[in-house]
Structures are given as structure tokens and as C-alpha cells.
Design a protein around this motif. Sequence first.
Motif, PDB file in Angstrom:
ATOM      1  N   MET A   1    -122.013  37.950  82.012  1.00  0.00           N
ATOM      2  CA  MET A   1    -121.208  37.406  83.038  1.00  0.00           C
ATOM      3  C   MET A   1    -119.782  38.159  82.352  1.00  0.00           C
ATOM      4  N   PHE A   2    -118.727  38.504  83.308  1.00  0.00           N
ATOM      5  CA  PHE A   2    -117.321  38.813  82.976  1.00  0.00           C
ATOM      6  C   PHE A   2    -116.587  38.844  84.124  1.00  0.00           C
ATOM      7  N   MET A   3    -115.518  38.726  83.740  1.00  0.00           N
ATOM      8  CA  MET A   3    -114.321  39.016  84.783  1.00  0.00           C
ATOM      9  C   MET A   3    -113.249  40.127  84.376  1.00  0.00           C
ATOM     10  N   GLU A   4    -112.757  40.865  85.286  1.00  0.00           N
ATOM     11  CA  GLU A   4    -111.554  41.736  84.878  1.00  0.00           C
ATOM     12  C   GLU A   4    -110.429  40.985  85.486  1.00  0.00           C
ATOM     13  N   LEU A   5    -109.214  41.497  84.731  1.00  0.00           N
ATOM     14  CA  LEU A   5    -107.857  40.436  85.257  1.00  0.00           C
ATOM     15  C   LEU A   5    -106.762  41.253  84.901  1.00  0.00           C
ATOM     16  N   GLY A   6    -105.785  41.473  85.926  1.00  0.00           N
ATOM     17  CA  GLY A   6    -104.700  42.256  85.710  1.00  0.00           C
ATOM     18  C   GLY A   6    -103.472  41.763  86.847  1.00  0.00           C
ATOM     19  N   SER A   7    -102.518  42.420  86.474  1.00  0.00           N
ATOM     20  CA  SER A   7    -101.217  42.243  87.528  1.00  0.00           C
ATOM     21  C   SER A   7    -101.125  43.342  88.235  1.00  0.00           C
ATOM     22  N   LEU A   8    -100.333  43.295  89.411  1.00  0.00           N
ATOM     23  CA  LEU A   8    -100.129  44.568  90.117  1.00  0.00           C
ATOM     24  C   LEU A   8     -99.638  45.695  89.519  1.00  0.00           C
ATOM     25  N   THR A   9     -98.597  45.142  88.495  1.00  0.00           N
ATOM     26  CA  THR A   9     -97.725  46.111  87.776  1.00  0.00           C
ATOM     27  C   THR A   9     -98.250  46.689  86.587  1.00  0.00           C
ATOM     28  N   GLY A  10     -99.468  46.184  86.031  1.00  0.00           N
ATOM     29  CA  GLY A  10    -100.146  46.453  84.736  1.00  0.00           C
ATOM     30  C   GLY A  10     -99.474  45.587  83.618  1.00  0.00           C
ATOM     31  N   GLU A  11     -98.555  44.725  83.871  1.00  0.00           N
ATOM     32  CA  GLU A  11     -98.088  44.373  82.723  1.00  0.00           C
ATOM     33  C   GLU A  11     -99.014  42.770  82.557  1.00  0.00           C
ATOM     34  N   VAL A  12     -98.770  42.685  81.146  1.00  0.00           N
ATOM     35  CA  VAL A  12     -99.805  41.466  80.824  1.00  0.00           C
ATOM     36  C   VAL A  12     -98.688  40.289  80.652  1.00  0.00           C
ATOM     37  N   THR A  13     -98.552  39.585  81.905  1.00  0.00           N
ATOM     38  CA  THR A  13     -97.378  38.719  81.979  1.00  0.00           C
ATOM     39  C   THR A  13     -98.073  37.318  81.363  1.00  0.00           C
ATOM     40  N   PRO A  14     -97.067  36.371  81.123  1.00  0.00           N
ATOM     41  CA  PRO A  14     -97.570  35.057  80.567  1.00  0.00           C
ATOM     42  C   PRO A  14     -98.413  34.303  81.615  1.00  0.00           C
ATOM     43  N   ALA A  15     -98.482  34.732  82.973  1.00  0.00           N
ATOM     44  CA  ALA A  15     -99.368  34.338  84.018  1.00  0.00           C
ATOM     45  C   ALA A  15    -100.847  34.840  83.854  1.00  0.00           C
ATOM     46  N   VAL A  16    -100.836  35.995  83.435  1.00  0.00           N
ATOM     47  CA  VAL A  16    -102.199  36.773  83.098  1.00  0.00           C
ATOM     48  C   VAL A  16    -102.750  35.983  82.092  1.00  0.00           C
ATOM     49  N   THR A  17    -101.974  35.933  80.971  1.00  0.00           N
ATOM     50  CA  THR A  17    -102.610  35.033  79.608  1.00  0.00           C
ATOM     51  C   THR A  17    -102.891  33.632  80.044  1.00  0.00           C
ATOM     52  N   GLU A  18    -102.417  33.049  80.956  1.00  0.00           N
ATOM     53  CA  GLU A  18    -102.656  31.603  81.109  1.00  0.00           C
ATOM     54  C   GLU A  18    -103.897  31.903  82.034  1.00  0.00           C
ATOM     55  N   VAL A  19    -103.957  32.406  83.063  1.00  0.00           N
ATOM     56  CA  VAL A  19    -105.160  32.701  83.912  1.00  0.00           C
ATOM     57  C   VAL A  19    -106.619  32.988  83.250  1.00  0.00           C
ATOM     58  N   ARG A  20    -106.070  33.823  82.194  1.00  0.00           N
ATOM     59  CA  ARG A  20    -107.346  34.132  81.121  1.00  0.00           C
ATOM     60  C   ARG A  20    -107.962  32.957  80.524  1.00  0.00           C
ATOM     61  N   GLU A  21    -106.996  32.157  79.930  1.00  0.00           N
ATOM     62  CA  GLU A  21    -107.466  31.259  79.403  1.00  0.00           C
ATOM     63  C   GLU A  21    -108.269  30.153  80.306  1.00  0.00           C
ATOM     64  N   ILE A  22    -107.834  30.010  81.455  1.00  0.00           N
ATOM     65  CA  ILE A  22    -108.755  29.279  82.431  1.00  0.00           C
ATOM     66  C   ILE A  22    -110.097  29.905  82.739  1.00  0.00           C
ATOM     67  N   ILE A  23    -110.040  31.291  83.111  1.00  0.00           N
ATOM     68  CA  ILE A  23    -111.337  31.734  83.610  1.00  0.00           C
ATOM     69  C   ILE A  23    -112.528  31.865  82.346  1.00  0.00           C
ATOM     70  N   GLU A  24    -111.741  31.900  80.953  1.00  0.00           N
ATOM     71  CA  GLU A  24    -112.547  32.120  79.767  1.00  0.00           C
ATOM     72  C   GLU A  24    -113.314  30.738  79.613  1.00  0.00           C
ATOM     73  N   LEU A  25    -113.066  29.750  80.218  1.00  0.00           N
ATOM     74  CA  LEU A  25    -113.919  28.285  80.458  1.00  0.00           C
ATOM     75  C   LEU A  25    -115.032  28.690  80.722  1.00  0.00           C
ATOM     76  N   MET A  26    -115.462  29.780  81.397  1.00  0.00           N
ATOM     77  CA  MET A  26    -116.747  30.210  81.901  1.00  0.00           C
ATOM     78  C   MET A  26    -117.270  31.466  81.127  1.00  0.00           C
ATOM     79  N   CYS A  27    -116.581  32.396  81.427  1.00  0.00           N
ATOM     80  CA  CYS A  27    -116.972  33.712  80.761  1.00  0.00           C
ATOM     81  C   CYS A  27    -115.928  34.536  80.180  1.00  0.00           C
ATOM     82  N   PRO A  28    -116.298  35.559  79.540  1.00  0.00           N
ATOM     83  CA  PRO A  28    -115.315  36.497  79.140  1.00  0.00           C
ATOM     84  C   PRO A  28    -114.420  37.058  79.910  1.00  0.00           C
ATOM     85  N   VAL A  29    -113.125  37.282  79.812  1.00  0.00           N
ATOM     86  CA  VAL A  29    -112.133  37.900  80.581  1.00  0.00           C
ATOM     87  C   VAL A  29    -111.683  39.221  80.116  1.00  0.00           C
ATOM     88  N   HIS A  30    -111.715  40.393  80.848  1.00  0.00           N
ATOM     89  CA  HIS A  30    -111.153  41.777  80.079  1.00  0.00           C
ATOM     90  C   HIS A  30    -109.852  41.862  80.710  1.00  0.00           C
TER      91      HIS A  30
END
Length: 336
Positions: free
Chosen positions: A145-174
Motif C-alpha cells: 500500500m502507498f500513496m503519492e503526494l504533491g503540490s500543483l507547483t511541485g514545491e514541497v510546501t509545509p502543507a505537503v509535509t503535514e499531509v504526509r504525516e497524517i496519511i503516513e498513519l496508514m501507509c508510506p507516502v512518496h
Amino acid sequence: MKRLAIMGVGSLGTIMGAYISKAGRQVDLVDANREHVAALNQNGATIVGNVQMNVPVKALTPDQMEGTYDIVIYMVKQTYNDSAFPQLLPHVGKDTIIVACPNGLPEEIMADYFGREKILGAPVGYGAEYIAPGISKSTTVYSKMFMELGSLTGEVTPAVTEVREIIELMCPVHITTNLLGGRWSKLYLNAAGSGMSTVLGCTFGEIYENDTALNIAVELGKECIEVARANGATMIPMNGMDFDRDLYFTDEEDKKRVIAIWRSDFFKAYSTGTASMLQDINRGAKKTEIDAIDGVVSQLGRKKGVPTPRCDKVIEIVKRMETRELKPGFENLKLF
Ligand SMILES: NC(=O)C1=CN([C@@H]2O[C@H](COP(=O)(O)OP(=O)(O)OC[C@H]3O[C@@H](n4cnc5c(N)ncnc54)[C@H](OP(=O)(O)O)[C@@H]3O)[C@@H](O)[C@H]2O)C=CC1
Ligand SMILES: CC(C)(CO)C(=O)C(=O)O
């Protein structure tokens, strides 16, 4: 603590909601299916299949949402955008982040409606099936199980990092800096795998076992790669699979190599699953996400002059299933 909701807790969302709640994080599970919401509140979220658990959760219907959320993980099918978007809008504040999870290319549609700065995209790399109110079946082995995650600009914003931490409560996020490339890799799986699972009424594993079906699937995939390339998208590798490099073929001999890959571990992880479009047909839905999946490949192919005869055929067959003129089944192979 930031306010978090998952909107659309059917097959996938029930599983994500269960994992996040199990980790002790507050999350509202929002769903239009009243019976499902009642069962989730009464009995907890029950997960069967490759993962098994029962977790108390808080569920509500869209009309019961209050105030604004900081983060909304959006898991409603694209067929319901027209009703779900206006229901979500009053609960979207200036700084709300909405994570687009549907299959297809949902980000631009959501950005037009809610505002570009609010949207992150998360192509989903696990499969699930809605079983009954409160119960969802996990159809991907947990280690895959995995999820990809990104912003529309490609920038790794603080929001990307925050959402990653939440989804990683389930499975790895790339985290990807090439979200569009991630979307096209996922479209490959859906246009080819989900398209054929729907047409044939079978699991992904049954496609791999049937030579004719698998031949068509790899050709569908090839069309997807050609349309992605023509539209300037560079498909990204997912869980070690480099779609553009490894799944493109030039002649019949080369095609055998791609067929062998479809019978290897990456695809085997999905063997017991069925396409969510097939699940819709089987439960009597009049509309599937075919326009958002094979339809997008076909439409963007047409714009760039790339022929997509296999995708066009899948669209035609699935639309005939939506009107109940055809049923899912292996007899549909003769229509190709
Ligand atoms: N299932 C899978 O294996 C995978 C699915 N996807 C994609 O993820 C998305 C979700 O798929 P999946 O979980 O299978 O879909 P489901 O249909 O199982 O779940 C979506 C849920 O959203 C509910 N819903 C409909 N309208 C609203 C609304 N206005 N507000 C809140 N909830 C609403 C539906 O209720 P109701 O049933 O009453 O309509 C349903 O319970 C799709 O785009 C799919 O293509 C991606 C990867 C894998
Ligand atoms: C192929 C699969 C299961 C991958 O997650 C999927 O996206 C779907 O069925 O909609």
C-alpha cells in the motif's frame, strides 16, 4: 490540533479513516450514505481482507458538517463532484488544504472550483471494496500500500509535509515534485487494469491469467503512455515500476516482455482486487468514472492526434454497461 475531515468515506476512505482514528488523531468521516454513516458511528469502521481491524470513528453526513476544516482529504468519486463540491465549499476557509484523491486528473478541476493554492494531489496506490454499511475490504497486501503526494507547483510546501504525516498513519507516502507524472502513471493502471476489470467483470488477477485480455490491457497501457508523452507529462516510477520505460513496447516481440512484467510482483499486489468502476456497475450505478479515466486518455489523445482505439472501445463498452445493454463478462472480449 488542526481540524481534519475525509470527505467520501466509501471503500478507500473507510480504511484511511480507520487508520487515522486508530492512531488517536481526530478526524471527521463525512459521507453521503446515511446507512453507512450510522453503521460507522454505531459499530466503528470494520476493515476486512488484507488488513483486519475494527476502530471506533466519528462519522457524519455532509449536512452535519460545521465550521471550516484545516485539511480535507477528498475521496468522493468524480461522478459526484457536482453535488459534493457545493457541499464542501462552505467548510473551506482561507487556508484550508484539500487533498485530491480521485482517479483520473482531478486536480485542475478542483483548483478551478476551490482555488489553486488550496489543492494538493494524492494518487492512491491501494485498492479497496465497499462491502456493507460500516465495512470495507482492503484488496492490496499491506506491504504494497502507498500513496503519492504533491503540490500543483511541485514545491514541497509545509502543507505537503503535514499531509504526509497524517496519511503516513496508514501507509508510506512518496512525495513527488512531478504530480502530473504521478497522475499519468496511475492513469496507466486505471485505463488498462481498471478498464479491463470492468469490461470483463473480473479481478485484476484474472486479467493476468487470460492471454487475450492481457494483450488488450498492455495495448491500452501503451496508448496511455503515448498520450502522456504527447501531452508533455513524464510518468514517474511508482513502487519501483517505471511505466514509461518498462511498459512501452515497439513490436510483438517486445510486447511479450511487457506481458511478463504484468505477471510479476508489482501487478500481483492488485490480484485479488476489482476496479472501483466494476463495483459501481455491480451495485447498479448508472454512472461510472469511465469519462474521468479512459475518457481522459481518449480525449487528450484526440487533441494531440494520438489514436486510442483500445481506450475508445473500453469507453463504448462501459457506457453500454451503464445503460444495462451489456453486462460485465469475458464474452465482451469478442467486441474488441
Ligand atoms: N476503490 C479503489 O480500489 C480505488 C479507488 N480510487 C479512486 O478513489 C475515489 C474513491 O473511490 P472509492 O473509495 O472506491 O469510492 P466509493 O464510492 O466506495 O466511496 C465514495 C463515497 O463517497 C460518497 N459520496 C458521494 N457523494 C458524496 C458527497 N456529496 N459527500 C460525501 N460523500 C459522498 C459515496 O456515497 P454513495 O455510495 O451513497 O454514493 C461513497 O460512500 C474514486 O475516484 C476512485 O476512482 C483510487 C484507487 C483505488
Ligand atoms: C487499480 C486500483 C485498484 C489501484 O489502486 C484502482 O485505482 C482502482 O480500482 O480504481
